[in-house]
Scaffold this motif. Sequence first.
Motif, PDB file in Angstrom:
ATOM      1  N   ALA A 192       0.911  -1.373  -0.043  1.00  0.00           N
ATOM      2  CA  ALA A 192       0.126   0.114   0.065  1.00  0.00           C
ATOM      3  C   ALA A 192       0.808   1.160   0.051  1.00  0.00           C
ATOM      4  CB  ALA A 192      -0.930   0.036   1.214  1.00  0.00           C
ATOM      5  N   LEU A 193       1.926   1.390   0.740  1.00  0.00           N
ATOM      6  CA  LEU A 193       2.885   2.415   0.873  1.00  0.00           C
ATOM      7  C   LEU A 193       3.556   2.687  -0.498  1.00  0.00           C
ATOM      8  CD1 LEU A 193       4.605   4.684   2.064  1.00  0.00           C
ATOM      9  CD2 LEU A 193       6.103   2.890   3.174  1.00  0.00           C
ATOM     10  N   LYS A 194       3.909   1.611  -1.182  1.00  0.00           N
ATOM     11  CA  LYS A 194       4.514   1.709  -2.463  1.00  0.00           C
ATOM     12  C   LYS A 194       3.675   2.232  -3.747  1.00  0.00           C
ATOM     13  CE  LYS A 194       7.921  -2.008  -2.098  1.00  0.00           C
ATOM     14  NZ  LYS A 194       8.261  -3.437  -2.333  1.00  0.00           N
ATOM     15  N   GLN A 195       2.441   1.839  -3.285  1.00  0.00           N
ATOM     16  CA  GLN A 195       1.453   2.453  -4.300  1.00  0.00           C
ATOM     17  C   GLN A 195       1.161   3.867  -4.011  1.00  0.00           C
ATOM     18  OE1 GLN A 195       0.215   0.612  -6.689  1.00  0.00           O
ATOM     19  NE2 GLN A 195      -0.462   2.301  -7.776  1.00  0.00           N
ATOM     20  N   VAL A 196       1.016   4.140  -2.936  1.00  0.00           N
ATOM     21  CA  VAL A 196       0.654   5.559  -2.806  1.00  0.00           C
ATOM     22  C   VAL A 196       1.832   6.611  -2.971  1.00  0.00           C
ATOM     23  CG1 VAL A 196       0.360   7.363  -0.881  1.00  0.00           C
ATOM     24  CG2 VAL A 196      -0.865   5.129  -0.728  1.00  0.00           C
ATOM     25  N   ALA A 197       3.078   5.995  -2.825  1.00  0.00           N
ATOM     26  CA  ALA A 197       4.106   6.852  -3.131  1.00  0.00           C
ATOM     27  C   ALA A 197       4.451   6.933  -4.720  1.00  0.00           C
ATOM     28  CB  ALA A 197       5.385   6.115  -2.446  1.00  0.00           C
ATOM     29  N   LYS A 198       3.966   5.902  -5.362  1.00  0.00           N
ATOM     30  CA  LYS A 198       3.866   6.056  -7.035  1.00  0.00           C
ATOM     31  C   LYS A 198       2.929   6.981  -7.293  1.00  0.00           C
ATOM     32  CE  LYS A 198       3.116   2.922 -10.989  1.00  0.00           C
ATOM     33  NZ  LYS A 198       2.987   1.704 -11.424  1.00  0.00           N
ATOM     34  N   ASN A 199       1.680   6.833  -6.787  1.00  0.00           N
ATOM     35  CA  ASN A 199       0.397   7.580  -7.193  1.00  0.00           C
ATOM     36  C   ASN A 199       0.669   9.251  -7.013  1.00  0.00           C
ATOM     37  OD1 ASN A 199      -0.706   5.204  -7.939  1.00  0.00           O
ATOM     38  ND2 ASN A 199      -1.846   5.243  -6.084  1.00  0.00           N
ATOM     39  N   VAL A 200       1.581   9.634  -6.202  1.00  0.00           N
ATOM     40  CA  VAL A 200       1.580  11.180  -5.781  1.00  0.00           C
ATOM     41  C   VAL A 200       2.655  11.779  -6.493  1.00  0.00           C
ATOM     42  CG1 VAL A 200       0.955  10.820  -3.269  1.00  0.00           C
ATOM     43  CG2 VAL A 200       3.563  10.923  -4.033  1.00  0.00           C
ATOM     44  N   LYS A 201       3.648  10.816  -7.439  1.00  0.00           N
ATOM     45  CA  LYS A 201       4.437  11.619  -8.065  1.00  0.00           C
ATOM     46  C   LYS A 201       4.107  12.060  -9.107  1.00  0.00           C
ATOM     47  CE  LYS A 201       7.398   7.855  -8.173  1.00  0.00           C
ATOM     48  NZ  LYS A 201       8.649   6.946  -8.506  1.00  0.00           N
ATOM     49  N   ARG A 202       4.795  13.220  -9.785  1.00  0.00           N
ATOM     50  CA  ARG A 202       4.047  13.765 -10.839  1.00  0.00           C
ATOM     51  C   ARG A 202       3.018  14.217 -11.312  1.00  0.00           C
ATOM     52  NH1 ARG A 202       8.016   9.832 -11.848  1.00  0.00           N
ATOM     53  NH2 ARG A 202       6.189   8.347 -12.539  1.00  0.00           N
ATOM     54  N   ARG A 203       2.161  14.283 -10.053  1.00  0.00           N
ATOM     55  CA  ARG A 203       0.797  14.956 -10.369  1.00  0.00           C
ATOM     56  C   ARG A 203       0.437  16.044  -9.268  1.00  0.00           C
ATOM     57  NH1 ARG A 203      -2.476  10.836  -7.969  1.00  0.00           N
ATOM     58  NH2 ARG A 203      -4.182  11.993  -8.748  1.00  0.00           N
ATOM     59  N   GLY A 204       1.406  16.436  -8.823  1.00  0.00           N
ATOM     60  CA  GLY A 204       1.329  17.842  -7.767  1.00  0.00           C
ATOM     61  C   GLY A 204       1.650  19.022  -8.316  1.00  0.00           C
ATOM     62  N   MET A 216       9.974  10.442  -3.038  1.00  0.00           N
ATOM     63  CA  MET A 216      11.547   9.859  -3.585  1.00  0.00           C
ATOM     64  C   MET A 216      12.182   9.671  -1.931  1.00  0.00           C
ATOM     65  SD  MET A 216      14.824  11.543  -5.414  1.00  0.00           S
ATOM     66  CE  MET A 216      14.828  13.097  -4.273  1.00  0.00           C
ATOM     67  N   PHE A 217      11.861  10.399  -1.016  1.00  0.00           N
ATOM     68  CA  PHE A 217      12.412  10.042   0.302  1.00  0.00           C
ATOM     69  C   PHE A 217      11.713   8.758   0.849  1.00  0.00           C
ATOM     70  CE2 PHE A 217      11.380  10.255   5.037  1.00  0.00           C
ATOM     71  CZ  PHE A 217      12.711  10.177   5.538  1.00  0.00           C
ATOM     72  N   LEU A 218      10.647   8.509   0.762  1.00  0.00           N
ATOM     73  CA  LEU A 218       9.929   7.244   1.240  1.00  0.00           C
ATOM     74  C   LEU A 218      10.417   6.218   0.583  1.00  0.00           C
ATOM     75  CD1 LEU A 218       6.438   8.687   1.840  1.00  0.00           C
ATOM     76  CD2 LEU A 218       7.915   7.984   3.646  1.00  0.00           C
ATOM     77  N   GLU A 219      10.412   6.440  -0.958  1.00  0.00           N
ATOM     78  CA  GLU A 219      10.858   4.979  -1.713  1.00  0.00           C
ATOM     79  C   GLU A 219      12.450   4.883  -1.358  1.00  0.00           C
ATOM     80  OE1 GLU A 219       8.198   5.581  -5.689  1.00  0.00           O
ATOM     81  OE2 GLU A 219       9.980   6.458  -5.497  1.00  0.00           O
ATOM     82  N   SER A 220      12.974   5.908  -1.049  1.00  0.00           N
ATOM     83  CA  SER A 220      14.638   5.451  -0.824  1.00  0.00           C
ATOM     84  C   SER A 220      14.839   4.919   0.563  1.00  0.00           C
ATOM     85  CB  SER A 220      15.326   6.765  -0.629  1.00  0.00           C
ATOM     86  OG  SER A 220      16.562   6.456  -0.027  1.00  0.00           O
ATOM     87  N   THR A 221      13.622   5.075   1.558  1.00  0.00           N
ATOM     88  CA  THR A 221      13.821   4.495   2.926  1.00  0.00           C
ATOM     89  C   THR A 221      13.600   3.016   2.875  1.00  0.00           C
ATOM     90  OG1 THR A 221      13.056   6.480   3.917  1.00  0.00           O
ATOM     91  CG2 THR A 221      12.685   4.528   5.070  1.00  0.00           C
ATOM     92  N   ILE A 222      12.515   2.614   2.007  1.00  0.00           N
ATOM     93  CA  ILE A 222      12.124   1.132   2.053  1.00  0.00           C
ATOM     94  C   ILE A 222      13.282   0.625   1.159  1.00  0.00           C
ATOM     95  CG2 ILE A 222       9.835   1.471   2.461  1.00  0.00           C
ATOM     96  CD1 ILE A 222       9.066   1.402  -0.441  1.00  0.00           C
ATOM     97  N   LYS A 223      13.957   1.319   0.335  1.00  0.00           N
ATOM     98  CA  LYS A 223      14.837   0.674  -0.532  1.00  0.00           C
ATOM     99  C   LYS A 223      16.319   0.028   0.163  1.00  0.00           C
ATOM    100  CE  LYS A 223      17.432   0.782  -4.794  1.00  0.00           C
ATOM    101  NZ  LYS A 223      17.689   1.787  -5.950  1.00  0.00           N
ATOM    102  N   ALA A 224      16.528   1.227   1.026  1.00  0.00           N
ATOM    103  CA  ALA A 224      17.957   1.322   1.981  1.00  0.00           C
ATOM    104  C   ALA A 224      17.974   0.517   3.252  1.00  0.00           C
ATOM    105  CB  ALA A 224      18.253   2.720   2.035  1.00  0.00           C
ATOM    106  N   PHE A 225      16.870   0.147   3.844  1.00  0.00           N
ATOM    107  CA  PHE A 225      16.806  -0.398   4.882  1.00  0.00           C
ATOM    108  C   PHE A 225      16.062  -1.773   4.848  1.00  0.00           C
ATOM    109  CE2 PHE A 225      17.268   3.936   6.098  1.00  0.00           C
ATOM    110  CZ  PHE A 225      18.373   3.994   6.619  1.00  0.00           C
ATOM    111  N   THR A 226      16.286  -2.736   3.780  1.00  0.00           N
ATOM    112  CA  THR A 226      15.789  -3.772   3.698  1.00  0.00           C
ATOM    113  C   THR A 226      15.603  -4.850   4.790  1.00  0.00           C
ATOM    114  OG1 THR A 226      17.800  -4.838   2.826  1.00  0.00           O
ATOM    115  CG2 THR A 226      16.041  -3.677   1.176  1.00  0.00           C
ATOM    116  N   ASP A 227      16.915  -4.991   5.626  1.00  0.00           N
ATOM    117  CA  ASP A 227      16.637  -5.821   6.759  1.00  0.00           C
ATOM    118  C   ASP A 227      15.851  -5.474   7.840  1.00  0.00           C
ATOM    119  OD1 ASP A 227      18.641  -7.501   5.527  1.00  0.00           O
ATOM    120  OD2 ASP A 227      20.232  -6.592   6.693  1.00  0.00           O
ATOM    121  N   ASP A 228      15.515  -4.038   8.195  1.00  0.00           N
ATOM    122  CA  ASP A 228      14.780  -3.594   8.985  1.00  0.00           C
ATOM    123  C   ASP A 228      13.606  -3.701   8.720  1.00  0.00           C
ATOM    124  OD1 ASP A 228      16.330  -1.837  11.434  1.00  0.00           O
ATOM    125  OD2 ASP A 228      17.516  -1.967   9.376  1.00  0.00           O
TER     126      ASP A 228
END
Length: 539
Positions: A371-383, A393-405
């Motif tokens: 759900a988080l991935k979908q929301v982050a995708k949906n808000v881009k380039r529409r504001g 971009m910050f949120l997507e980077s967070t879930i990409k950088a800290f995969t173990d956590d």
Amino acid sequence: MNEALPDVPEVRVVGLPQLTSGFDLVERLDLPMHLKVHGPLEPVGGEQLARLAERINLKGRGGAGFPFHKKLRSVAESAIKRGIRPVVVVNGSEDEPACRKDTVLINRAPHLILDGALLVAEALGARQLVVGVTRESTQRSMEAALAERGLGNRRGAAIRARVQRNPVRMVTGAAASLIRSIDGGPAIPPGRKVSASRNGVGGAPTLLSNAETFAQLAVAARIGAERYGNTGLYDEPGTVMLTVSGAVSRPMVIEAPTGVPLRYVLQLAGAPPVPQGVLTGGYHGKWIDAATVDEAVVSRNSLDAVGGSLGAGAILPISQETCPLGESLQVAKWLAEESAGQCGPCYLGLPAAARGMEDILNGGGPAALEALKQVAKNVKRRGACSHPDGSAMFLESTIKAFTDDLAAHVLGNGCGRPVEGVLPLFEGGRAPTGIPGGGAQEETGPSRQKIFVDWTLCRGHGLCADILPEVFELGADGFPTVAQASVPRYAEAKALRAVRRCPALALRIEEDTRSAAPARNTLPVLSQVRGRRALGSGR
């Protein structure tokens, strides 16, 4: 927890100072001291100035990194073509909690910034200079600097110069927001993309750039391109101003030559020897992990190559002892609060993204992550501005950088580490507002109005979704996906317009008596009789 940085933190320099020359002598370089330290500055012709900026590869230091020489030439061409004198604007609106480098320059070396701005104004034939700020300290310092030069906003002056003070909000730092406020409007983006180089302040071609950019230009104009290029990297010469905070023992602003190892900069501020991750570029930036830190040097190209971002020069490490997702959640909530409240992707999407991150931390499992991935995708380039894009971009980077956590929270019982609040935020919560002086807080949040769809009348024309995307979204069948919804206060006028324009008269507005919000008279309550619309008066 999330302590705010002071306006002027400790300042350090790696190698020989350029922008920070004289900082070891006085707290603030007034005009006489500025001239003693830097010397006089001779005027430079427009094309000569553009060639200088091109030779030193000067790019905007506010985050976007647009080549300065292209902006300079574009403004000059537009001004000549239209026969209009251009305007020069210094953007000193540093409104991110983790950034202080421009604030330091304005407070301690305001004349270096003015040197660059006046150099550009003289080269372009501009007769108006505006410096945008958001803090009391920067306003005082810049107004004092203008007075020291005998500059003011007087009619008939060779150049009219003034300071434009706006609220400390993330969106006020956008170029379009600053231009809009200078023209007397609210300090929020206009919702349409307009080139300042062609149509800026008062409709005139406007050269707008970041405060550090003008200071770098002033240094280069004094010492020349060759000497300027002797510092730093060949393709990105000179120095860069960085704000280093987060999990450090001494938050500071550092002037460093490009090419200095990022590891060394972190050590200067007392960062952990092996940080869990480092947020580069600030809260619209990207995370890099500890292994990547050893590969990176301080430059735009280097950080981009390792998946980071120089952005506005904010560098924030976090230690191994804190939960990176919990730290990022606090930032995500702040980013959602910083919405200007004028477009759905920002006003609705960013809070939804923050809730998605919170759901992950609360054991929402794989569904919460998707759900988080979908929301982050949906808000881009529409504001209406870049705030939703940077936040996503910050949120997507967070879930990409800290995969173990992420796996520990999604698949298990969490990482077991506390949230220490090491990423700086402003003290106290603030309701979204984009109006100078903070006077628009009543325009945000839910109103006491709810809008309803009468399914017996609706024919799926879709105008409601076009006019009021904050509330209505069309499903696959072409009909609205909701039957009733609360109307955000900022969208009240649009809600009324949607009701008036519905071809089938299928919309109505009623007062939501369960809401605690005070009643307002700006939006008429419509008759509940099907098909009728009482448009004449308020409650």
